[in-house]
Design a protein around this motif. Structure first.
Motif, short mmCIF file in Angstrom:
data_model
loop_
_atom_site.label_atom_id
_atom_site.label_comp_id
_atom_site.label_asym_id
_atom_site.label_seq_id
_atom_site.Cartn_x
_atom_site.Cartn_y
_atom_site.Cartn_z
N SER A 143 30.06 49.51 42.47
CA SER A 143 29.68 50.94 43.14
C SER A 143 30.80 51.63 44.06
O SER A 143 30.47 52.61 44.69
CB SER A 143 28.55 50.62 43.92
OG SER A 143 28.85 49.62 45.05
N CYS A 144 31.68 50.70 44.11
CA CYS A 144 32.87 51.36 45.07
C CYS A 144 34.44 51.15 44.71
O CYS A 144 34.47 50.02 43.74
CB CYS A 144 32.75 51.22 46.63
SG CYS A 144 32.59 49.32 46.98
N GLY A 145 35.28 51.33 45.24
CA GLY A 145 36.64 51.21 45.07
C GLY A 145 36.82 49.71 45.26
O GLY A 145 37.48 48.78 44.65
N LYS A 146 36.26 49.02 46.23
CA LYS A 146 36.38 47.48 46.65
C LYS A 146 36.03 46.70 45.38
O LYS A 146 36.44 45.83 45.05
CB LYS A 146 35.75 47.10 47.77
CG LYS A 146 36.15 46.03 48.38
CD LYS A 146 35.20 46.02 49.70
CE LYS A 146 36.00 44.78 50.41
NZ LYS A 146 35.52 44.42 51.92
N CYS A 147 34.94 47.27 44.64
CA CYS A 147 34.23 46.53 43.55
C CYS A 147 35.24 46.73 42.57
O CYS A 147 35.57 45.65 41.60
CB CYS A 147 33.00 47.25 43.17
SG CYS A 147 31.58 46.99 44.02
N LYS A 148 35.86 47.94 42.20
CA LYS A 148 37.05 47.99 41.17
C LYS A 148 38.20 47.21 41.47
O LYS A 148 38.50 46.28 40.39
CB LYS A 148 37.47 49.50 41.30
CG LYS A 148 38.49 49.79 40.07
CD LYS A 148 38.88 51.27 40.53
CE LYS A 148 39.91 51.52 39.47
NZ LYS A 148 40.22 52.82 39.44
N ALA A 149 38.47 47.06 42.69
CA ALA A 149 39.72 46.14 43.07
C ALA A 149 39.07 44.59 42.73
O ALA A 149 40.09 43.95 42.23
CB ALA A 149 40.29 46.33 44.61
N LYS A 150 38.08 44.19 43.10
CA LYS A 150 37.83 42.89 42.91
C LYS A 150 37.89 42.56 41.40
O LYS A 150 38.16 41.34 40.91
CB LYS A 150 36.31 42.50 43.28
CG LYS A 150 36.15 42.43 44.84
CD LYS A 150 34.86 42.09 45.34
CE LYS A 150 34.77 42.03 46.90
NZ LYS A 150 33.42 41.86 47.01
N VAL A 151 37.22 43.38 40.61
CA VAL A 151 37.30 43.32 39.24
C VAL A 151 38.65 43.23 38.52
O VAL A 151 39.12 42.53 37.62
CB VAL A 151 36.39 44.27 38.29
CG1 VAL A 151 36.70 44.27 36.85
CG2 VAL A 151 34.95 44.24 38.86
N GLU A 152 39.43 44.20 39.08
CA GLU A 152 40.77 44.02 38.55
C GLU A 152 41.65 42.83 38.96
O GLU A 152 42.19 42.26 38.23
CB GLU A 152 41.59 45.21 39.09
CG GLU A 152 41.05 46.65 38.40
CD GLU A 152 41.67 47.87 39.18
OE1 GLU A 152 42.18 47.62 40.39
OE2 GLU A 152 41.86 48.98 38.57
#
Length: 79
Positions: A17-26
């Protein structure tokens, strides 16, 4: 890494849902052993694309699920 076993994948991942989630997945993808290459995460479409050994998909899927994300689909894509 056995490059003959390398493939491109598209994953639909729910729960981001957010940039932090995106960073975790990456981070999961790039810290995988072997690491995924060309990782791209699109929050709006829930689409994650990357290149990795076919043998690594199960481990990546398991890790993301354990983190609370829902893997809706994974498919191998051709260029």
């Amino acid at each position: 890494m056995n490059t003959g076993n390398q493939a491109n994948f598209e994953m639909i991942l729910d729960g981001m849902s957010c940039g932090k989630c995106k960073a975790k997945v990456e981070k999961v993808l790039t810290n995988n052993n072997p690491p995924a290459a060309n990782a791209s995460v699109d929050l709006q479409s829930k689409k994650v694309t990357f290149s990795v050994s076919r043998d690594a998909i199960e481990g990546i899927t398991k890790t993301l699920t354990e983190m609370g994300y829902t893997v809706e689909s994974v498919k191998e894509i051709t260029a």
